[in-house]
Scaffold this motif. Structure first.
Motif, PDB file in Angstrom:
ATOM      1  N   SER A 136       0.818  -1.217   0.000  1.00  0.00           N
ATOM      2  CA  SER A 136       0.000   0.000   0.000  1.00  0.00           C
ATOM      3  C   SER A 136       0.853   1.268   0.000  1.00  0.00           C
ATOM      4  N   LEU A 137       2.071   1.196   0.480  1.00  0.00           N
ATOM      5  CA  LEU A 137       2.962   2.362   0.467  1.00  0.00           C
ATOM      6  C   LEU A 137       3.611   2.571  -0.901  1.00  0.00           C
ATOM      7  N   GLY A 138       3.415   1.637  -1.813  1.00  0.00           N
ATOM      8  CA  GLY A 138       3.959   1.782  -3.157  1.00  0.00           C
ATOM      9  C   GLY A 138       5.326   1.145  -3.327  1.00  0.00           C
ATOM     10  N   ALA A 139       5.731   0.285  -2.406  1.00  0.00           N
ATOM     11  CA  ALA A 139       7.044  -0.356  -2.524  1.00  0.00           C
ATOM     12  C   ALA A 139       7.024  -1.392  -3.634  1.00  0.00           C
ATOM     13  N   LYS A 140       8.173  -1.604  -4.249  1.00  0.00           N
ATOM     14  CA  LYS A 140       8.336  -2.635  -5.265  1.00  0.00           C
ATOM     15  C   LYS A 140       9.283  -3.694  -4.710  1.00  0.00           C
ATOM     16  N   PHE A 141       8.769  -4.909  -4.547  1.00  0.00           N
ATOM     17  CA  PHE A 141       9.554  -5.992  -3.942  1.00  0.00           C
ATOM     18  C   PHE A 141       9.026  -7.321  -4.439  1.00  0.00           C
ATOM     19  N   GLN A 142       9.748  -8.385  -4.125  1.00  0.00           N
ATOM     20  CA  GLN A 142       9.302  -9.745  -4.411  1.00  0.00           C
ATOM     21  C   GLN A 142       9.808 -10.695  -3.336  1.00  0.00           C
ATOM     22  N   SER A 143       8.981 -11.706  -3.047  1.00  0.00           N
ATOM     23  CA  SER A 143       9.389 -12.736  -2.094  1.00  0.00           C
ATOM     24  C   SER A 143      10.361 -13.685  -2.765  1.00  0.00           C
ATOM     25  N   ILE A 144      11.353 -14.142  -2.038  1.00  0.00           N
ATOM     26  CA  ILE A 144      12.361 -15.062  -2.576  1.00  0.00           C
ATOM     27  C   ILE A 144      12.447 -16.280  -1.659  1.00  0.00           C
ATOM     28  N   ALA A 145      13.220 -17.274  -2.104  1.00  0.00           N
ATOM     29  CA  ALA A 145      13.355 -18.519  -1.343  1.00  0.00           C
ATOM     30  C   ALA A 145      14.010 -18.255   0.018  1.00  0.00           C
ATOM     31  N   PRO A 146      13.655 -19.096   1.004  1.00  0.00           N
ATOM     32  CA  PRO A 146      14.264 -18.944   2.334  1.00  0.00           C
ATOM     33  C   PRO A 146      15.780 -18.982   2.252  1.00  0.00           C
ATOM     34  N   ILE A 147      16.409 -18.239   3.163  1.00  0.00           N
ATOM     35  CA  ILE A 147      17.869 -18.190   3.257  1.00  0.00           C
ATOM     36  C   ILE A 147      18.275 -18.860   4.567  1.00  0.00           C
ATOM     37  N   ASP A 148      19.152 -19.844   4.488  1.00  0.00           N
ATOM     38  CA  ASP A 148      19.672 -20.508   5.681  1.00  0.00           C
ATOM     39  C   ASP A 148      21.140 -20.822   5.430  1.00  0.00           C
ATOM     40  N   ASP A 149      22.008 -19.957   5.944  1.00  0.00           N
ATOM     41  CA  ASP A 149      23.436 -20.112   5.755  1.00  0.00           C
ATOM     42  C   ASP A 149      24.117 -20.768   6.954  1.00  0.00           C
ATOM     43  N   GLY A 150      23.326 -21.326   7.884  1.00  0.00           N
ATOM     44  CA  GLY A 150      23.896 -21.978   9.060  1.00  0.00           C
ATOM     45  C   GLY A 150      24.398 -20.982  10.096  1.00  0.00           C
ATOM     46  N   ASN A 151      24.697 -21.501  11.278  1.00  0.00           N
ATOM     47  CA  ASN A 151      25.214 -20.676  12.373  1.00  0.00           C
ATOM     48  C   ASN A 151      24.262 -19.551  12.762  1.00  0.00           C
ATOM     49  N   GLY A 152      22.981 -19.769  12.541  1.00  0.00           N
ATOM     50  CA  GLY A 152      21.990 -18.757  12.902  1.00  0.00           C
ATOM     51  C   GLY A 152      21.734 -17.736  11.819  1.00  0.00           C
ATOM     52  N   CYS A 153      22.469 -17.791  10.714  1.00  0.00           N
ATOM     53  CA  CYS A 153      22.296 -16.829   9.619  1.00  0.00           C
ATOM     54  C   CYS A 153      21.148 -17.272   8.715  1.00  0.00           C
ATOM     55  N   GLY A 154      20.283 -16.338   8.390  1.00  0.00           N
ATOM     56  CA  GLY A 154      19.236 -16.657   7.428  1.00  0.00           C
ATOM     57  C   GLY A 154      17.952 -15.882   7.677  1.00  0.00           C
ATOM     58  N   ILE A 155      17.056 -15.981   6.715  1.00  0.00           N
ATOM     59  CA  ILE A 155      15.734 -15.331   6.776  1.00  0.00           C
ATOM     60  C   ILE A 155      14.705 -16.364   6.338  1.00  0.00           C
ATOM     61  N   GLU A 156      13.707 -16.569   7.176  1.00  0.00           N
ATOM     62  CA  GLU A 156      12.706 -17.583   6.856  1.00  0.00           C
ATOM     63  C   GLU A 156      11.852 -17.170   5.658  1.00  0.00           C
ATOM     64  N   HIS A 157      11.418 -15.899   5.635  1.00  0.00           N
ATOM     65  CA  HIS A 157      10.608 -15.392   4.517  1.00  0.00           C
ATOM     66  C   HIS A 157      11.209 -14.073   4.029  1.00  0.00           C
ATOM     67  N   PRO A 158      12.319 -14.142   3.281  1.00  0.00           N
ATOM     68  CA  PRO A 158      12.958 -12.908   2.819  1.00  0.00           C
ATOM     69  C   PRO A 158      12.224 -12.271   1.645  1.00  0.00           C
ATOM     70  N   ILE A 159      12.444 -10.964   1.515  1.00  0.00           N
ATOM     71  CA  ILE A 159      11.969 -10.248   0.331  1.00  0.00           C
ATOM     72  C   ILE A 159      13.143  -9.491  -0.269  1.00  0.00           C
ATOM     73  N   GLU A 160      13.060  -9.248  -1.541  1.00  0.00           N
ATOM     74  CA  GLU A 160      14.086  -8.496  -2.265  1.00  0.00           C
ATOM     75  C   GLU A 160      13.447  -7.189  -2.709  1.00  0.00           C
ATOM     76  N   VAL A 161      13.959  -6.070  -2.202  1.00  0.00           N
ATOM     77  CA  VAL A 161      13.302  -4.765  -2.371  1.00  0.00           C
ATOM     78  C   VAL A 161      14.014  -3.954  -3.450  1.00  0.00           C
ATOM     79  N   ALA A 162      13.255  -3.614  -4.490  1.00  0.00           N
ATOM     80  CA  ALA A 162      13.789  -2.753  -5.550  1.00  0.00           C
ATOM     81  C   ALA A 162      13.582  -1.287  -5.185  1.00  0.00           C
TER      82      ALA A 162
END
Length: 306
Positions: A136-162
């Protein structure tokens, strides 16, 4: 002749020192002179009287004193050290360890580091609401695959913001939806209004990221806590891009009396109304050239702003 005179004539030579015919002079004994006894010689080392020299003129060797060491034959030999009782005492080795062994033993003795925090779990309803608000704010983004790089690094539901707002480009930075939504409100409600006063007619056209998602520890240290960048909760602003092509770089501006300095200080102070952690340029050695923003959760709404 009377006897008295005969005896007198015979004893006269003895009384007068005269000699009788055919005899030599008779010596008259003199009384012995009194002499003081010679002082008794003493040893210079012990003060004890020295033994008198024997006849013939040679001195006997001095008697041994208490300060002289006993003869070698009289020194007691130390007893052999008893062997340790290994039946009850564990054997130890204090000698040098082979290369690398000491370091390995130190690591083995050190307590293990705490396990890394788990990936942030998104509440499905909150995630749905966040994505709707961002749209609703007019952002342009898309959902991408989960990120899990181990050692606690990662995002369960990441988005990529243009674009986090219409015309405000981020260049495809990856983060959690909540981070992007907080960034959008800060730019819309604090940064752009400050820009309208500092530079009328100018608009924020984009942000130059210093760091977005990055699997690392805080301040890129080798030990310590995990960074909020490694969990999709942080965004570093290296500069603001304006619609006329000008770039306002982030740098320490506490003593900057220009409108640019006033704008940066206003934007930085206002960020603490939106983010839970704000580290402005110059706040420490690791944040000299960028503004750190994150949404780390703290108890009772506590915020750390410098």
């Amino acid at each position: 002749m009377p006897r008295f005179w005969i005896l007198l004539l015979i004893g006269a030579p003895f009384l007068t020192g005269a000699t009788l015919p055919g005899t030599g002079p008779v010596p008259v004994e003199k009384p012995a002179e009194k002499t003081e006894p010679a002082p008794e010689a003493k040893s210079p080392e012990t003060g004890a009287p020295k033994a008198p020299a024997p006849e013939g003129g040679t001195l006997a060797p001095p008697a041994p004193t208490e300060t002289e060491p006993p003869a070698a034959a009289e020194v007691p030999k130390p007893l052999p050290k008893p062997a340790p009782d290994t039946s009850t005492t564990p054997a130890t080795d204090d000698g040098p360890k082979p290369d690398g062994k000491e370091e390995e033993e130190d690591k083995a003795a050190a307590p293990p580091p705490p396990p890394p925090p788990p990936l942030v779990k998104e509440d499905p309803e909150e995630l749905k609401a966040c994505l709707a608000d961002l749209t609703s704010l007019g952002a342009k983004f898309q959902s991408i695959a989960p990120i899990d790089d181990g050692n606690g690094c990662g995002i369960e539901h990441p988005i990529e913001v243009a674009e986090v707002l219409p015309g405000v480009r981020l260049g495809g930075a990856r983060m959690r939806c909540k981070t992007a939504l907080t960034l959008a409100h800060w730019l819309k409600d604090t940064v752009q209004p400050a820009m309208n006063i500092a530079m009328p007619g100018r608009k924020i056209a984009g942000l130059v990221p210093g760091s977005t998602y990055d699997c690392r520890l805080r301040n890129s240290a080798s030990t310590g806590k995990i960074s909020e960048h490694a969990r999709g909760n942080a965004f570093d602003v290296a500069a603001f891009k304006l619609d006329d092509g000008k770039t306002l770089e982030m740098k320490p501006r506490d003593e900057d009396s220009t409108l640019e300095g006033a704008f940066q200080r206003t934007a930085t102070a206002g960020a603490c109304l939106h983010f839970t952690t704000v580290l402005s340029p110059g706040s420490d050695a690791a944040h000299e050239t960028h503004l750190h923003l994150d949404i780390m959760e703290r108890k009772n709404g506590y915020r750390y702003c410098r």
